[in-house]
Design an enzyme around this catalytic site. Structure first.
Site, PDB file in Angstrom:
ATOM      1  N   ASP A 129      11.683  50.868-138.395  1.00 46.78           N
ATOM      2  CA  ASP A 129      10.386  51.433-138.773  1.00 46.78           C
ATOM      3  C   ASP A 129       9.397  51.104-137.668  1.00 46.78           C
ATOM      4  O   ASP A 129       9.499  50.053-137.027  1.00 46.78           O
ATOM      5  CB  ASP A 129       9.906  50.841-140.101  1.00 46.78           C
ATOM      6  CG  ASP A 129      10.737  51.309-141.286  1.00 46.78           C
ATOM      7  OD1 ASP A 129      11.289  52.423-141.235  1.00 46.78           O
ATOM      8  OD2 ASP A 129      10.821  50.558-142.280  1.00 46.78           O
ATOM      9  N   ASP A 148      11.248  58.788-142.797  1.00 47.80           N
ATOM     10  CA  ASP A 148      10.370  58.584-143.958  1.00 47.80           C
ATOM     11  C   ASP A 148       9.308  59.678-144.021  1.00 47.80           C
ATOM     12  O   ASP A 148       8.994  60.192-145.101  1.00 47.80           O
ATOM     13  CB  ASP A 148       9.676  57.222-143.885  1.00 47.80           C
ATOM     14  CG  ASP A 148      10.645  56.061-143.858  1.00 47.80           C
ATOM     15  OD1 ASP A 148      11.762  56.192-144.393  1.00 47.80           O
ATOM     16  OD2 ASP A 148      10.280  55.011-143.295  1.00 47.80           O
TER      17      ASP A 148
END
Length: 176
Positions: A129, A148
């Protein structure tokens, strides 16, 4: 399975979504110092303190949830279950020719993002991330990635399409 324009469109959206996600993660892994137990991740300001890039390896799911589960449960909830759900959704959109183009794009984006994150969990044991948004404390995200973003965008599109369809059906009922 016939390769119609519709099928090619679905596959193309999925493949492009996966490619964008994986390329962005390679760039982050190769260029941004990751967080360790001893030091925080390197933080790169894209737009002041509002939009920041960093490198965080997430062993859980959304916002790290599930990272402290026992390994067997984590495999079931973060690998097997998502693969089954993604497979069922893909099967559904390939078979149901009544799904509109926006919904197809949304479902394919969700599938592509899901596959990209599952791939990371299988290959790396975690998901990279790297984006963080903070709008002065009014709105603040967790740290997320392109997969995401694809899943979230797909869900928003599905909600908007659903509202539009509901509004149309309500207008038709009022006219009758």
């Amino acid at each position: 399975m016939k390769f119609t324009k519709r099928t090619i469109y679905i596959v193309l959206v999925i493949v492009v979504t996966i490619a964008i996600d994986q390329i962005s993660k390679v760039l982050v892994r190769n260029n941004i110092q990751p967080r360790t137990d001893f030091q925080p991740s390197e933080r790169i300001s894209i737009l002041g303190d509002t939009f920041i890039m960093m490198n965080v390896e997430n062993t859980g799911a959304f916002l790290g949830m599930g990272s402290d589960l026992n390994p067997t449960l984590r495999i079931i909830l973060l690998l097997i279950l998502p693969i089954l759900v993604l497979g069922f959704v893909l099967r559904h959109i390939l078979k149901d020719s009544s799904i509109d183009r926006w919904s197809l794009f949304a479902f394919a984006s969700i599938i592509g993002g899901g596959i990209a994150n599952v791939y990371d969990r299988i290959v790396y044991g975690s998901v990279t991330d790297f984006f963080f948004i903070d709008l002065g404390g009014v709105f603040r995200t967790g740290i997320f990635n392109m997969a995401d973003l694809s899943v979230t965008t797909g869900m928003i599109i599905l909600v908007l399409v659903s509202f539009r369809k509901k509004k149309k059906s309500d207008n038709i009922e009022k006219a009758v």
